[in-house]
Design an enzyme around this catalytic site. Sequence first.
Site, PDB file in Angstrom:
ATOM      1  N   ASP A  96       0.858  -1.188   0.000  1.00  0.00           N
ATOM      2  CA  ASP A  96       0.000   0.000   0.000  1.00  0.00           C
ATOM      3  C   ASP A  96       0.894   1.238   0.000  1.00  0.00           C
ATOM      4  O   ASP A  96       1.784   1.367   0.835  1.00  0.00           O
ATOM      5  CB  ASP A  96      -0.884  -0.029   1.257  1.00  0.00           C
ATOM      6  CG  ASP A  96      -1.713   1.234   1.429  1.00  0.00           C
ATOM      7  OD1 ASP A  96      -1.944   1.928   0.413  1.00  0.00           O
ATOM      8  OD2 ASP A  96      -2.120   1.528   2.562  1.00  0.00           O
ATOM      9  N   ASP A 147      -4.283   3.667   2.800  1.00  0.00           N
ATOM     10  CA  ASP A 147      -5.698   3.319   2.973  1.00  0.00           C
ATOM     11  C   ASP A 147      -5.894   1.850   3.352  1.00  0.00           C
ATOM     12  O   ASP A 147      -7.020   1.372   3.466  1.00  0.00           O
ATOM     13  CB  ASP A 147      -6.512   3.658   1.724  1.00  0.00           C
ATOM     14  CG  ASP A 147      -6.124   2.816   0.507  1.00  0.00           C
ATOM     15  OD1 ASP A 147      -5.157   2.022   0.602  1.00  0.00           O
ATOM     16  OD2 ASP A 147      -6.784   2.956  -0.540  1.00  0.00           O
ATOM     17  N   ASP A 159      -1.739  -1.263  -3.827  1.00  0.00           N
ATOM     18  CA  ASP A 159      -2.074  -0.509  -5.044  1.00  0.00           C
ATOM     19  C   ASP A 159      -0.912  -0.550  -6.037  1.00  0.00           C
ATOM     20  O   ASP A 159       0.150  -1.121  -5.766  1.00  0.00           O
ATOM     21  CB  ASP A 159      -2.436   0.936  -4.687  1.00  0.00           C
ATOM     22  CG  ASP A 159      -1.430   1.569  -3.728  1.00  0.00           C
ATOM     23  OD1 ASP A 159      -0.217   1.373  -3.935  1.00  0.00           O
ATOM     24  OD2 ASP A 159      -1.855   2.247  -2.772  1.00  0.00           O
ATOM     25  N   ASP A 186      -4.445  -9.997 -15.963  1.00  0.00           N
ATOM     26  CA  ASP A 186      -5.524 -10.966 -15.788  1.00  0.00           C
ATOM     27  C   ASP A 186      -6.661 -10.584 -16.730  1.00  0.00           C
ATOM     28  O   ASP A 186      -7.074  -9.419 -16.771  1.00  0.00           O
ATOM     29  CB  ASP A 186      -6.028 -10.931 -14.340  1.00  0.00           C
ATOM     30  CG  ASP A 186      -6.236 -12.323 -13.777  1.00  0.00           C
ATOM     31  OD1 ASP A 186      -6.922 -13.111 -14.444  1.00  0.00           O
ATOM     32  OD2 ASP A 186      -5.729 -12.619 -12.687  1.00  0.00           O
ATOM     33  N   ASP A 245      -8.858 -16.008 -16.868  1.00  0.00           N
ATOM     34  CA  ASP A 245      -9.632 -16.581 -15.768  1.00  0.00           C
ATOM     35  C   ASP A 245     -10.683 -17.560 -16.298  1.00  0.00           C
ATOM     36  O   ASP A 245     -11.418 -17.240 -17.237  1.00  0.00           O
ATOM     37  CB  ASP A 245     -10.306 -15.438 -15.003  1.00  0.00           C
ATOM     38  CG  ASP A 245     -10.964 -15.878 -13.725  1.00  0.00           C
ATOM     39  OD1 ASP A 245     -10.255 -16.392 -12.834  1.00  0.00           O
ATOM     40  OD2 ASP A 245     -12.191 -15.721 -13.609  1.00  0.00           O
ATOM     41  N   GLU A 271      -6.546 -20.427 -17.390  1.00  0.00           N
ATOM     42  CA  GLU A 271      -6.946 -21.186 -16.196  1.00  0.00           C
ATOM     43  C   GLU A 271      -8.076 -22.131 -16.615  1.00  0.00           C
ATOM     44  O   GLU A 271      -9.115 -21.686 -17.104  1.00  0.00           O
ATOM     45  CB  GLU A 271      -7.434 -20.244 -15.099  1.00  0.00           C
ATOM     46  CG  GLU A 271      -7.814 -20.995 -13.828  1.00  0.00           C
ATOM     47  CD  GLU A 271      -8.645 -20.159 -12.855  1.00  0.00           C
ATOM     48  OE1 GLU A 271      -8.561 -20.414 -11.649  1.00  0.00           O
ATOM     49  OE2 GLU A 271      -9.393 -19.269 -13.315  1.00  0.00           O
ATOM     50  N   HIS A 307      -3.438 -16.984  -5.723  1.00  0.00           N
ATOM     51  CA  HIS A 307      -4.398 -16.222  -4.920  1.00  0.00           C
ATOM     52  C   HIS A 307      -5.626 -17.039  -4.536  1.00  0.00           C
ATOM     53  O   HIS A 307      -6.384 -16.633  -3.665  1.00  0.00           O
ATOM     54  CB  HIS A 307      -4.839 -14.984  -5.706  1.00  0.00           C
ATOM     55  CG  HIS A 307      -5.558 -15.326  -6.975  1.00  0.00           C
ATOM     56  ND1 HIS A 307      -4.916 -15.899  -8.052  1.00  0.00           N
ATOM     57  CD2 HIS A 307      -6.859 -15.221  -7.332  1.00  0.00           C
ATOM     58  CE1 HIS A 307      -5.792 -16.113  -9.019  1.00  0.00           C
ATOM     59  NE2 HIS A 307      -6.980 -15.712  -8.609  1.00  0.00           N
ATOM     60  N   ASP A 308      -5.842 -18.190  -5.189  1.00  0.00           N
ATOM     61  CA  ASP A 308      -7.001 -19.048  -4.909  1.00  0.00           C
ATOM     62  C   ASP A 308      -6.632 -20.297  -4.121  1.00  0.00           C
ATOM     63  O   ASP A 308      -7.509 -21.124  -3.850  1.00  0.00           O
ATOM     64  CB  ASP A 308      -7.649 -19.502  -6.224  1.00  0.00           C
ATOM     65  CG  ASP A 308      -8.545 -18.435  -6.835  1.00  0.00           C
ATOM     66  OD1 ASP A 308      -8.995 -17.543  -6.091  1.00  0.00           O
ATOM     67  OD2 ASP A 308      -8.779 -18.493  -8.054  1.00  0.00           O
TER      68      ASP A 308
END
Length: 556
Positions: free
Chosen positions: A21, A25, A29, A98, A199, A256, A332-333
Site C-alpha cells: 500500500d 488506505d 495498489d 488478468d 480466468d 486457467e 491467490h485461490d
Amino acid sequence: MKKKWWQKAVVYQVYPRSFQDSDGDGIGDLGGVLQRLPYIKKLGVDVIWLNPIYKSPDKDNGYDISDYRAIQPKFGNMKVFDQLLAETHRLGMKIVMDLVVNHTSDQHEWFKQSRSSKDNPYRDFYIWRDGKNNLVPNNWGSYFGGSTWQFDEATKQYYLHLFAKGQPDLNWENPAVREQVWELMRFWLNKGVDGFRMDVINFLSKPAGLPDAPNPEHAEFANVEPMVADGPKLNDYLREMNKKVLSHYDVMSVGEMPSAKPKDALEYTGLDAHELNMVFQFDHVTLALNKDPRLGKWNDQPVKLVDLKQALSKWQTALDGKGWNSLYWNNHDRARAVSRFGNDSPQYRVLSAKMLATTLHMMQGTPYIYQGEELGMTNAHFTALSEYQDIESIEAYHQLVEREKLVDHKTMMRYLATESRDNARTPMQWDTSTNAGFTSGKPWLQLNKNYCEINAAAELKDQQSVFYYYQKLIKLRHQSDLIVYGNYQELIPEDEEVFAYRREYQGQTLVVISNFTEKIIKRHLEMPTNKKLLISNYADDQADQLRPFEAKVYLY
C-alpha cells in the site's frame, strides 16, 4: 520445438490488494507495486502477472469487472499503470494482465443495458432464461453456494452466474460479445502489456439447451463444472481469439482451466494448436477433496505423495514435445504451499519451502511464484470466522454449517484454516514494523501473526534464506536448456516418502531427489560417480541418506 521466450521465463504473481500500500488506505495498489519493483527484479524473474486491477465493485476482489479499460480507483489510475509498465520494461521484465471474460460485474454498462428490457441491443450479451414451474431454469449450483440463476424483477427472467450473483456470465455465442473482448484485449496489448492470464477460460462455451447436471448426491444444486468445462465451442472461440488478436503480438497466454486433462490441454495449447501457450491445470492442487462430494474442497487431510507425484508426472509426460506446462504450487485461490504440501513448523518451514521449490522448478514448463512464496510465507491459521473476508469461504461456512448442517463449527474452522483463499491473501510481509511494512493504515485483511519471524527484510540479510534459494533456482533455469527443455521420467513412483525424477536433453542428465518427510531415510539411485551436485537445501551431501525435507539435484 521452436523456442519461445516464455518457455525460459519465470513468472512472479502479484495480488495487488495485498502486495504494498502506497497511500495508507490499507489496500495495496499500483504505486506499491512500482515501489517494490527493485525487490522483484532482485529475485530474478522475467514476468509479473498482475491479478485484476480494473474498475470493480469488489464483490469478488476484482474478478467482477465493471469497466475493462479503467483502473480500480483504490489501486490508482491509468497514469500510474503506464509508469509501472514503463519501469517494468526498463528493468527488463514484462507484465501479464488478468483477463476475466467469462463474466462481468452486474455494474458493467453492458449488463445495466441488458437487464433494462428484453429488446435492448445488449440483452443477448448475457444468458437469460425463463424459470420452470416457478423454479430456476436448471439445477446448476454456483461456485459460491446456491443456484447459478438469479431472478431479475425488471424483466421477470433469470440470468446465469456461475460465481457470485454480481458476476453475470457473458453469452459467448453472440459474435458481438466476442468482438468486444477482442477490442479490449487489443486496448491493453497496444499499450504494451506482454500477455494475459485468462480466468476460467474453459467455461466460455455452455452446453446447448443448458440441461440439468448429474446429481447423484441429490444435493439441492448440482456441481456445475462437468457441464461448463471444455464446452462444445471452446476451441472455436480460442482459435478465433488467436487469429484475431494473439497471433498479431509476441505475447504470452495462459488459460486457467478447471477440470482440464492433458488431452484437452494439447487441443488448446499444443505447439501447433494456434490457441493458447499453456494452461493452469488443477490436478495436483485438488487432490485432497473431501470424501463427501457435498463438501468439495473443504478438507484438512494431508495430500498423499504418491497421488501428488502421479498428478504432476502425468502432465510432464503427456505434454513433452507437444505442449507446454505451467508449474505452480499456489496462487491467490490456493492455500500456501509450505502449509499444504510441506511443513510450516518453525523447525522445518525453511527446509520444506526450499524442497518444494526444488521439486517444481526442475520440471519442464514455466514456473509461477506467488508473492510471499519466495519467503516461505505460511497459512494464516485464523481461528474466528470474523477474520475471513473471502466470499467463497464465508458462503461455504453458512451453507455447510448453518443451512445444511453437514459439519460443525469447529470442523469447518479447521477446513478454512487449511483451504481458504484468504490464506494466500494476507498482506505481504516486508519487515517487522507496524503491519509488516505493508501499510501505514489499517490492513484490508488481517496480517499473518508470524510476520516478525518471516519477512523480506530478514531474508534479504540471510544468504541461506528461502528468498536466495529461489534466486539460485531461477538463475539455474536461465542458464540451462536441460532444465527448460529436457524430457521427464519419474523414478520410484510408488515410493510414499521420496519424489525423484530424471531429466535428459542433448546428452546431459539431471536427477532430482526430494524427501517429503521429517524422517531420515535412505534411497539409492543408480548414477555415475562423476555426477555433480547442482543445488541442495543442505550444506553438504550425505550420499544415499536423505535428511528431513532434503532436496538435491545432480547433473551428469
